[in-house]
Design a protein around this motif. Structure first.
Motif, PDB file in Angstrom:
ATOM      1  N   LEU A  73     -11.378   5.227   5.792  1.00  0.00           N
ATOM      2  CA  LEU A  73     -12.244   5.501   4.646  1.00  0.00           C
ATOM      3  C   LEU A  73     -12.038   4.481   3.539  1.00  0.00           C
ATOM      4  CD1 LEU A  73     -11.689   9.354   4.539  1.00  0.00           C
ATOM      5  CD2 LEU A  73     -13.770   8.193   5.248  1.00  0.00           C
ATOM      6  N   GLY A  74     -11.030   3.632   3.690  1.00  0.00           N
ATOM      7  CA  GLY A  74     -10.790   2.595   2.693  1.00  0.00           C
ATOM      8  C   GLY A  74      -9.690   2.937   1.701  1.00  0.00           C
ATOM      9  N   ALA A  75      -8.824   3.889   2.027  1.00  0.00           N
ATOM     10  CA  ALA A  75      -7.760   4.283   1.109  1.00  0.00           C
ATOM     11  C   ALA A  75      -6.680   3.198   1.022  1.00  0.00           C
ATOM     12  CB  ALA A  75      -7.137   5.594   1.562  1.00  0.00           C
ATOM     13  N   SER A  76      -6.073   3.056  -0.165  1.00  0.00           N
ATOM     14  CA  SER A  76      -5.015   2.061  -0.362  1.00  0.00           C
ATOM     15  C   SER A  76      -3.698   2.570   0.221  1.00  0.00           C
ATOM     16  CB  SER A  76      -4.838   1.800  -1.846  1.00  0.00           C
ATOM     17  OG  SER A  76      -4.394   2.988  -2.470  1.00  0.00           O
ATOM     18  N   SER A  77      -2.745   1.649   0.367  1.00  0.00           N
ATOM     19  CA  SER A  77      -1.430   2.040   0.882  1.00  0.00           C
ATOM     20  C   SER A  77      -0.778   3.068  -0.016  1.00  0.00           C
ATOM     21  CB  SER A  77      -0.522   0.806   0.998  1.00  0.00           C
ATOM     22  OG  SER A  77      -1.076  -0.110   1.893  1.00  0.00           O
ATOM     23  N   ALA A  78      -0.901   2.871  -1.332  1.00  0.00           N
ATOM     24  CA  ALA A  78      -0.283   3.794  -2.278  1.00  0.00           C
ATOM     25  C   ALA A  78      -0.872   5.198  -2.098  1.00  0.00           C
ATOM     26  CB  ALA A  78      -0.496   3.313  -3.708  1.00  0.00           C
ATOM     27  N   HIS A  79      -2.203   5.268  -1.980  1.00  0.00           N
ATOM     28  CA  HIS A  79      -2.841   6.570  -1.788  1.00  0.00           C
ATOM     29  C   HIS A  79      -2.331   7.224  -0.504  1.00  0.00           C
ATOM     30  CE1 HIS A  79      -6.160   9.553  -1.493  1.00  0.00           C
ATOM     31  NE2 HIS A  79      -5.957   9.384  -0.202  1.00  0.00           N
ATOM     32  N   ILE A  80      -2.276   6.436   0.565  1.00  0.00           N
ATOM     33  CA  ILE A  80      -1.861   7.002   1.851  1.00  0.00           C
ATOM     34  C   ILE A  80      -0.436   7.531   1.769  1.00  0.00           C
ATOM     35  CG2 ILE A  80      -1.368   6.452   4.268  1.00  0.00           C
ATOM     36  CD1 ILE A  80      -3.793   4.613   4.203  1.00  0.00           C
ATOM     37  N   MET A  81       0.449   6.736   1.142  1.00  0.00           N
ATOM     38  CA  MET A  81       1.848   7.160   1.079  1.00  0.00           C
ATOM     39  C   MET A  81       2.009   8.420   0.231  1.00  0.00           C
ATOM     40  SD  MET A  81       4.242   3.795   0.954  1.00  0.00           S
ATOM     41  CE  MET A  81       3.285   2.702  -0.032  1.00  0.00           C
TER      42      MET A  81
END
Lengths: 303, 334, 345
Positions: free
Chosen positions: A202-210
């Motif tokens: 969906l285009g989420a950033s690494s920070a968001h995912i973590m």
């Protein structure tokens, strides 16, 4: 296997509307009586620590040379006003234990808070990014783990000098390794799951995912481990204080109280024994409570 | 019992699970007949009770589940009245079951040969009594079993562990273990669901072949009507804990009587249906807790009427055909 | 290949190789790390509004291919053009914007939803990531609207995934993929984990949504019936390569590659049980760690000749848009006629 069909959707759907996994686990925890009793004991100590000035019958640092090594109330020569007796300087042992709980609990909680925060950040980074980040963090972890904990802390205290903040730092320097390893392992497994991949798609950033996708799903084991570790840290702090490297006199701390009583152990057993029992009781209660937490929150311990 | 052509007769079986939400009637009044030498297909979706029915037959229902009522007659003996020890003797020797997931059903710590020998040692009565002769006989029989299920160079593969085999091979090994004692009935629970089509075809043909050769009966539990069409003599369709239709496979598929069977057949996407809309069954399987005594397909049925809000019993709708729908009239059969 | 001037997706010589990490010890010992060619030099295109079905057995690389197209797994070689733009060359920022336009629906409705997030958070995520809704209320409103469209409703907004059945979860996954109004969706076995009656509901939903929203699908499945029912063209994969590709009616009515033929004959058929001939493929999929030389199918192919063991066949066109990679194509054989059982292992 046999009941697989039964536990699948049609029934699962019915299970408590609007209830999160967390609430379900909490309910399971509440049903464990021994664990709840232990939580009660821990809470009692926390209350003692917070309200020490109102609860303690005497000033913990008030010396009274006439009451040197006065035995507990139920022994000959004791008085009910000094329930657990007095130490070599005539200070009330019960009051010192009550005040000492402040040091044990505060240091235990502070060290675990600092260590868990650092450990989660490092573990997430190592497990999520892998590659050189993982290599660097994992090597550091390995190196820290190769030192015996207490000797490491003694060395640090010797370098930094005594003091409350220094004790917390000395213990947290190594303690973060424990949550870090748990978080790294869980992150490695969780990052491969499809919902993490979905977030990436969906285009989420690494920070968001973590923070949003992985962390909430690995928090339970971390909380469980951290609770168990509070008990370890309390023992370590007591050990440092016992060795004279902890909180400095006259501040009451259970470890130093045990140490103070060493010289009189044969004649005045109460000086060392009661703070020792306090350590035992608190550590035991924390361990039992965290065991209950683990049973309720760690999916691997569920049927 | 040679006069009886029925090997297994399950009558009014009710298996329930006590859960925190209430009692789940997973199997609610199920009758099953398995004849000697036949292959019975049992079709249903998850939650239909198809696996629980046969776990009950095997005596493998564990707490919180229990058999509430009903009888399970195998060659005339009621299995529900047997002691656990007597049941163990029947399980494996007379009836055996293969599981869907061969990897978890096989013991990872034992070699394939050890698991086969264990089964033979416990159940095979034709073996020499003891000693080296018995061990050699077991080994020979094991090799023979692996060869039977089509495993190349069985002699050397006997000493390997389950993880050293591929998915299709593991399914074969589980079948070999199930067949080792020479059971009269093999219950195969979704034997090919985890497998690729080309491998699936191999395994199903293997089961059919062995059935013909050994003359045993097979119950094939599956969700795939295509598999039933190709491999089963008779079929039983289950929905939400009840049998809704049963009969000869050809009849049921060419002329389904129950709306659920019709819906199921209509939902299978097919090449021949390209461009035409498929007609899926709407909605989902009802929650099995506290269901009123009405037709269980009511909420999803396109032809429902008020008359369906009562208990509906199975009706005979032709020779050897039964279905559970109020719209069908009971046929008198001699 | 009959491709129009501007297909929506154009994949050229795409490869994906997974390599084991080279450890110091192995390097000293001279041991090569393992390497798996999951996708090997694959080219295809997907027209706007089309469904391309990608079929193959487990381990054939079809899921990897789907993910490499979206750059969820970084391709090792080759190019992916989406609407004329080279996806493989996009910067991280540009790729993020591109993700709004290309989406994926996953196979496992249990694993693909975060168990600790509510439906509103899961489905609303793309809106927040791409700034498609300004306020929380707007997110909820848009999520509610798409939930209605996929057969759920606003009452489900604050529930958690474990409170839904498999079919409902798959609807949530579809809502999440569609809420940002993408043009292209990779459907990675979206119905394989579902019950038959639920499968049909989801297939119908996906087809309706395709028409309504003008979507293009790359539909990955191991189920020939599903692929045959809903795709305009099919591509058949075996061990990382496309062995046959063409219009569905052509390929499935008259399969030319021996693998496609045996795949079709293995599918049990409700309509005509036992009527069709059966080709029984010997053996199983060779290990991708050590794939056969030459034509990768030769170890199981009933028609294999010596040339198949030496050289990999080149794809040839047999009819407009229908291409096959087989050495024995010219002889126009089929595995049924030979009557031979495979097995040159």
């Amino acid at each position: 296997m046999t009941s697989a069909a039964i536990h699948s959707p049609p029934v699962a759907k019915a299970s408590g509307a609007g209830q999160t996994i967390f609430q379900r686990n909490l309910r399971q925890f509440a049903a464990n009586r021994l664990a709840m009793a232990s939580v009660g004991v821990v809470l009692l100590f926390v209350l003692l620590a917070i309200f020490a000035p109102f609860i303690a019958p005497h000033d913990p640092n008030e010396t009274d040379l006439f009451r040197r090594l006065q035995p507990p109330a139920w022994q000959a020569g004791g008085e009910w006003a000094y329930l657990l007796g007095c130490d070599a300087l005539g200070r009330d042992i019960l009051s010192r234990i009550i005040y000492g709980s402040r040091i044990s609990i505060f240091i235990g909680a502070a060290v675990i808070f600092v260590a868990t925060t650092v450990g989660i950040a490092a573990g997430l980074a190592a497990g999520y990014f892998r590659g050189w980040v993982d290599v660097a963090i994992s090597r550091l972890v390995d190196i820290l783990l190769s030192f015996p904990y207490l000797i490491f802390a003694i060395g640090l205290m010797a370098m930094m000098g005594p003091g409350l903040v220094n004790i917390i730092l000395a213990l947290a320097y190594k303690e973060w390794v424990i949550p870090c390893r748990v978080v790294r392992g869980e992150t490695l497994a969780t990052r491969e799951l499809e919902y993490v991949e979905a977030a990436r798609a969906l285009g989420a950033s690494s920070a968001h995912i973590m923070v949003k996708e992985i962390l909430p799903n690995i928090l339970s084991p971390v909380i469980v481990v951290s609770t168990i570790r509070i008990a370890h840290v309390i023992i370590l702090e007591a050990s440092l204080s016992f060795l004279g490297l902890g909180v400095q006199p006259p501040t009451a701390s259970w470890g130093s109280m045990v140490a103070d009583g060493r010289a009189f152990i044969l004649g005045a057993w109460w000086v060392s024994t009661f703070p020792g029992l306090a350590i035992l009781l608190l550590v035991l209660a924390i361990n039992v409570a965290s065991q209950g937490l683990r049973d309720a929150f760690d999916p691997r311990f569920q049927e | 019992m040679s006069h009886n052509e029925n090997l297994l007769e399950v009558d009014g079986l009710r298996t329930v699970f006590d859960t925190s939400e209430g009692m789940v009637r997973a199997v609610d009044g199920v009758d099953v007949t398995v004849r000697r030498g036949e292959c019975l297909g049992v079709v249903g979706e998850s939650g239909s009770g198809k696996s629980v029915t046969f776990s009950s037959v095997m005596g493998l229902v564990r707490s919180p589940g229990r058999i509430e009522s009903g009888s399970i007659r195998f060659e005339g003996r009621d299995l529900t009245r047997l002691s656990p020890r007597e049941m163990r003797a029947i399980r494996g020797r007379d009836i055996s079951m293969t599981m869907q997931d061969a990897l978890t059903a096989l013991n990872p710590a034992l070699t394939v040969g050890e698991q086969l020998s264990e089964m033979l040692d416990a159940h095979d009565e034709d073996l020499p009594a003891r000693g080296g002769a018995r061990r050699r006989a077991i080994r020979d029989k094991s090799v023979e079993m692996l060869r039977l299920v089509g495993i190349p160079s069985p002699d050397s593969r006997l000493d390997q562990y389950p993880h050293e085999f591929s998915g299709g091979m593991r399914q074969r090994i589980m079948i070999a273990i199930a067949l080792a004692p020479g059971p009269k009935l093999l219950i195969a629970d979704e034997p090919t669901t985890a497998l690729d089509v080309t491998i699936q075809a191999q395994v199903l043909e293997l089961i059919s072949e062995i059935r013909a050769r050994l003359g045993m009966s097979v119950v094939l539990i599956t969700h795939d009507l295509g598999v039933v069409a190709e491999h089963c003599d008779r079929v039983m369709v289950m929905y939400a804990g009840q049998v809704v239709e049963e009969g000869a496979t050809v009849d049921v598929i060419s002329n389904p009587q129950h709306p659920y069977t019709r819906g199921l057949l209509g939902s299978i996407p097919r090449l021949s249906l390209r461009g035409k809309p498929i007609r899926p069954i709407q909605g989902q399987v009802p929650n099995l807790v506290g269901l009123p005594p009405q037709c269980r397909f009511y909420s999803r049925c396109p032809d429902r009427t008020e008359a369906c809000l009562q208990f509906v019993e199975m009706r005979n709708v032709g020779s050897d055909r039964r279905a559970r729908c109020i719209a069908l009239t009971q046929e008198e059969v001699a | 290949m009959t491709s129009t001037a501007n297909p929506l997706l154009n994949v050229e010589n795409l490869s994906k190789v997974y390599e084991g990490r080279q450890s110091l010890a192995n390097r000293l010992a001279g041991v090569q790390p393992f390497s798996v060619r999951a996708v090997n030099d694959v080219s295809f295109h997907v027209e706007r509004g089309e469904v391309l079905g990608l079929i193959g057995e487990s381990g054939c690389g079809k899921s990897t291919l789907g993910r490499a197209v979206l750059r969820l797994h970084e391709p090792t070689a080759g190019r992916v053009r989406f609407d004329g733009e080279d996806v493989t060359a996009l910067s991280a920022g540009a790729l993020k914007d591109m993700r709004r336009r290309m989406q994926i629906v996953f196979q496992d409705p249990y694993a693909s939803l975060n168990p600790r997030s509510t439906v509103a958070d899961i489905v609303g995520l793309p809106l927040r990531l791409h700034g498609l809704a300004r306020t929380g209320a707007e997110v909820r409103e848009k999520v509610a609207r798409i939930l209605e469209r996929v057969g759920l409703n606003a009452a489900h907004l604050d529930r958690y995934p474990h409170q839904f059945s498999g079919g409902q979860r798959q609807r949530i996954g579809i809502a999440r993929a569609l809420i940002s109004h993408p043009e292209f969706i990779v459907c990675d076995e979206p119905v394989s984990a579902l019950d038959v009656s639920i499968q049909a509901q989801i297939i119908q939903l996906l087809l309706e949504l395709k028409d309504e929203m003008g979507l293009t699908y790359l539909f990955i499945s191991h189920d020939i019936s599903v692929i045959g029912y809903l795709s305009d063209r099919v591509a058949v994969m075996y061990l990382g390569e496309i062995v046959e590709m063409g219009p569905t009616d052509d390929v499935l009515a008259r399969p030319r590659h021996p693998y496609t033929q045996s795949l079709m004959s293995a599918v049990p058929d409700v309509d005509a049980p036992g009527k069709h001939q059966r080709v029984r493929l010997a053996g199983e999929l060779p290990s991708p760690l050590d794939p056969p030389k030459g034509c990768k199918f030769h170890t199981r192919c009933p028609l294999a000749i010596d040339a198949c063991k030496r050289e990999a066949p080149v794809s040839e066109q047999v009819a407009p848009g229908h291409q096959v990679a087989c050495h024995r194509l010219a002889e126009d054989l089929s595995v049924w006629e030979t009557g031979a059982e495979a097995g040159t292992r």
